[in-house]
Design a protein around this motif. Structure first.
Motif, PDB file in Angstrom:
ATOM      1  N   ASP A  40      36.718  45.927  49.583  1.00 56.36           N
ATOM      2  CA  ASP A  40      37.403  46.800  48.364  1.00 56.36           C
ATOM      3  C   ASP A  40      36.711  45.877  47.204  1.00 56.36           C
ATOM      4  O   ASP A  40      37.114  44.954  46.785  1.00 56.36           O
ATOM      5  CB  ASP A  40      38.745  46.858  48.469  1.00 56.36           C
ATOM      6  CG  ASP A  40      39.213  47.838  47.171  1.00 56.36           C
ATOM      7  OD1 ASP A  40      40.570  48.122  47.268  1.00 56.36           O
ATOM      8  OD2 ASP A  40      38.368  48.253  46.280  1.00 56.36           O
ATOM      9  N   ASP A  95      39.563  42.216  50.320  1.00 54.87           N
ATOM     10  CA  ASP A  95      40.207  42.742  49.018  1.00 54.87           C
ATOM     11  C   ASP A  95      39.450  41.917  47.818  1.00 54.87           C
ATOM     12  O   ASP A  95      40.063  41.097  47.442  1.00 54.87           O
ATOM     13  CB  ASP A  95      41.693  42.719  49.049  1.00 54.87           C
ATOM     14  CG  ASP A  95      42.135  43.216  47.355  1.00 54.87           C
ATOM     15  OD1 ASP A  95      43.334  43.036  47.621  1.00 54.87           O
ATOM     16  OD2 ASP A  95      41.337  43.614  46.720  1.00 54.87           O
ATOM     17  N   LEU A  96      38.246  42.263  47.550  1.00 54.42           N
ATOM     18  CA  LEU A  96      37.531  41.836  46.388  1.00 54.42           C
ATOM     19  C   LEU A  96      37.740  42.450  44.911  1.00 54.42           C
ATOM     20  O   LEU A  96      37.170  42.207  44.143  1.00 54.42           O
ATOM     21  CB  LEU A  96      36.277  41.591  46.715  1.00 54.42           C
ATOM     22  CG  LEU A  96      35.874  40.996  48.238  1.00 54.42           C
ATOM     23  CD1 LEU A  96      34.341  41.250  48.368  1.00 54.42           C
ATOM     24  CD2 LEU A  96      36.224  39.487  48.017  1.00 54.42           C
ATOM     25  N   THR A  97      38.857  43.111  44.965  1.00 57.14           N
ATOM     26  CA  THR A  97      39.056  43.737  43.650  1.00 57.14           C
ATOM     27  C   THR A  97      39.220  42.926  42.489  1.00 57.14           C
ATOM     28  O   THR A  97      39.690  41.928  42.404  1.00 57.14           O
ATOM     29  CB  THR A  97      40.467  44.708  43.748  1.00 57.14           C
ATOM     30  OG1 THR A  97      41.547  43.816  44.047  1.00 57.14           O
ATOM     31  CG2 THR A  97      40.388  45.756  44.910  1.00 57.14           C
ATOM     32  N   GLY A  98      38.486  43.348  41.484  1.00 57.32           N
ATOM     33  CA  GLY A  98      38.564  42.833  40.416  1.00 57.32           C
ATOM     34  C   GLY A  98      37.875  41.431  40.180  1.00 57.32           C
ATOM     35  O   GLY A  98      37.962  40.658  38.995  1.00 57.32           O
ATOM     36  N   LEU A 103      39.855  35.616  51.710  1.00 59.01           N
ATOM     37  CA  LEU A 103      39.582  35.865  50.239  1.00 59.01           C
ATOM     38  C   LEU A 103      39.767  34.531  49.594  1.00 59.01           C
ATOM     39  O   LEU A 103      39.062  34.306  48.544  1.00 59.01           O
ATOM     40  CB  LEU A 103      40.640  36.824  49.913  1.00 59.01           C
ATOM     41  CG  LEU A 103      40.843  37.267  48.481  1.00 59.01           C
ATOM     42  CD1 LEU A 103      39.736  37.771  47.809  1.00 59.01           C
ATOM     43  CD2 LEU A 103      41.892  38.195  48.392  1.00 59.01           C
TER      44      LEU A 103
END
Lengths: 240, 381
Positions: B206, B186-189, B159
């Motif tokens: 994500d 987790d690539l949220t936002g 990430l």
């Protein structure tokens, strides 16, 4: 008169450029990580945000912030509970007006409505999604973690492992445990063991949410300023 | 039970096995549902299956929030949760679905790809786990070696590397992740700033609240991604795959903002997902595959575009077999040559849609609006 006006306009434009993130390098990149878990009710939330805002409006703190060789810092505000969120992105502070503007943003920051105290997740976000986006290089990176409870999310990677990773990368993680509620008696020791780390890390406990503003100001002055501490705060030696 | 079961040598039975079980996302859902009754900072369950399986060294996989899903590794079959009895029964039956496990040397997690088999009859039963250990290490090592030799392993990005690349991106110089592995991140936002993700693998990533507008995602693998409120407007997803992507945090697809695919190019893409109320206005879905026949598809997996906004979309020759489209807005859509066999078009709006050559065999067109466009109606007078 025209020349003076043009000079003033030029100054304003240059100052505006700086205020919009055009610094080449800053003295400190500061991440304020604030606990908004279920135990932080509306009044406690307000005390925290007000405490941070007043700190940035304090002239002594402003002088400390801007007393370094680059006369500039970057600051961001992260709220964390189940999931962390950046509520105020990296903001450049080069003068008192910038500091007051950041204080105003803090007072208006939206609150995430969650329950748990997932500190490891918050530090993970800071390591992976906040620090990489720092707009300009900084002489120091400081992460301020404040909260009234230990991590209760059963994280796969525990909080001290993420803390160690941040410290190994050169960041300093300071702590502001709020000693109020069920964990008041044990929280300071837990922060010391699992949260603070990196060069010159230390913690300043607040005796309760009402004491948050005082503790925040003290911590700011110590970590931002190069002057030694004037009040007896228990400091933590450098952690590898 | 798998949390405690050990072999005679003391090793946990689940270690190195591919298993499924209640996902953390489902536990979170349960916690949220009863939050007012929970003591402060408490979860419904004292520990979580996904966390414990990973801790024991199992290869934990899951199909997304409340998806019926099961996996079989040797003689160990596990179902994800109570919506998975059919899938678990299938996994237990002879000639049923088998998982081809791709192990990347040095990687902590393995990806799984499905080989779909002909359907065999299997009695309905409640999901349950059979436990018997077979010697499979040699087979897995041989398979891994074969796969490693077939194609060089591409190390998965971290990430931090993704964030750093995006931070450096500038207009005209987007980040380049083409062919890279971003699975499970987790690539949220994150704002991808029109990044190049051609052929990239985002399996299980994500992407909640991520901005992928204008991004290049042609031939990318978006299977099992979480795309809640993700923005794909104007993105290129030609020939991408999006199997079992999760677009909503609950079973109610009208409960919140939908993913945005307005103007996106999804030509030739393979999509099987619940995309009810998604914005696909003006999207290009020429030759896209959203439908499957029962004989091909073993699981209770289908494309649901109920209430989706597809006005002006191009669905020329699109495979829409069995796709759910009730209340969908297909006004002025181009459905020339589309296959809508057994599609559910109840109350769908097809005002002005072009259905030349479309196959509507057994399609449910009750209450479907099939008016010509106002301009066409006027020219007919």
């Amino acid at each position: 008169m025209i020349r003076a006006a043009l000079a003033g306009l030029l100054t304003l434009l240059l100052a505006g450029n700086a205020a919009h993130g055009r610094a080449e390098r800053v003295d400190t990149a500061l991440v304020l990580a604030v606990d908004v878990s279920g135990s932080v009710d509306a009044e406690r939330y307000r005390l925290q945000m007000e405490g941070i805002a007043r700190t940035f409006e304090d002239e002594g703190v402003q002088a400390a912030m801007l007393g370094g060789p680059h006369r500039a810092i970057f600051v961001t505000l992260v709220e964390w509970s189940d999931r962390p969120a950046v509520v105020v992105p990296w903001t450049l502070i080069t003068d008192a007006d910038d500091a007051k503007a950041f204080a105003a943003l803090t007072r208006r920051a939206p609150r995430a409505d969650d329950q748990f105290t997932c500190m490891a997740v918050a530090l993970r976000l800071i390591a992976d999604k906040v620090l990489p986006f720092l707009p300009a290089p900084s002489d120091r990176v400081v992460v301020d973690v404040s909260g009234d409870g230990h991590d209760n999310c059963n994280p796969i990677v525990p909080v001290d492992a993420v803390r160690n990773e941040l410290a190994a990368a050169g960041a300093t993680i300071n702590g502001l445990p709020i000693l109020e509620g069920d964990e008041a008696l044990t929280l300071e020791a837990w922060y010391r063991a699992h949260v603070i780390g990196g060069p010159g890390a230390f913690l300043v406990p607040a005796s309760g949410f009402a004491d948050f503003a005082r503790a925040m100001r003290s911590k700011f002055l110590i970590e931002i300023s190069s002057a030694p501490a004037l009040i007896p705060i228990r400091a933590r030696e450098t952690r590898q | 039970m798998l949390r405690y079961a050990t072999l005679s040598n003391g090793e946990f039975l689940a270690k190195d096995q591919t298993v499924t079980g209640f996902a953390n996302a489902e536990e979170d859902y349960a916690d949220n549902a009863v939050r007012s009754m929970l003591a402060r900072d408490k979860h419904v369950m004292p520990w979580r299956i996904e966390d414990e399986m990973r801790r024991l060294g199992a290869n934990y996989v899951q199909a997304g929030l409340w998806r019926g899903f099961a996996v079989r590794d040797g003689n160990l079959a596990t179902g994800q949760q109570n919506f998975s009895p059919l899938e678990t029964a299938d996994a237990l039956g002879s000639g049923a679905r088998r998982a081809k496990i791709e192990a990347r040397p040095g990687a902590a997690a393995a990806r799984m790809s499905w080989r779909l088999a002909n359907r065999a009859s299997a009695p309905r039963s409640c999901g349950w786990v059979t436990t018997m250990r077979l010697l499979r290490t040699a087979a897995i090592v041989a398979l891994a070696a074969l796969l490693a030799g077939a194609s060089p392993a591409v190390p998965r990005l971290t990430l931090k590397e993704v964030s750093a690349a995006l931070a450096k991106a500038a207009p005209g110089a987007p980040a380049d992740f083409s062919g890279r592995d971003l699975s499970y991140l987790d690539l949220t936002g994150l704002d991808f700033k029109r990044a190049n993700l051609r052929g990239a693998t985002l399996f299980g990533a994500d992407l909640t609240d991520a901005n992928l507008s204008g991004a290049m995602l042609a031939e990318a693998n978006l299977d099992r991604t979480v795309i809640i409120r993700a923005n794909f407007a104007g993105a290129s997803l030609a020939k991408a795959t999006m199997m079992a992507a999760v677009a909503y945090a609950s079973l109610d697809t009208s409960s919140g903002p939908a993913p945005n695919f307005a103007g996106a190019d999804l030509s030739g893409a393979h999509i099987v997902a619940r995309l009810g109320h998604a914005n696909l206005r003006g999207a290009i879905l020429t030759d896209a595959h959203l439908g499957f026949s029962v004989r091909e598809l073993r699981v209770n997996l289908y494309s649901d575009l109920s209430g989706a906004e597809l006005s002006g979309a191009k669905l020329v020759r699109a495979d829409l077999r069995r796709v759910r489209l009730p209340f969908a807005d297909l006004a002025h859509a181009d459905l020339t040559g589309a296959d809508l066999t057994r599609a559910d078009l109840f109350h769908a709006d097809l005002t002005g849609a072009d259905l030349a050559g479309a196959n509507l065999t057994d399609a449910d067109i009750a209450e479907t609006v099939l008016r010509p466009s106002a301009s066409a109606a006027g020219s007919e007078r």
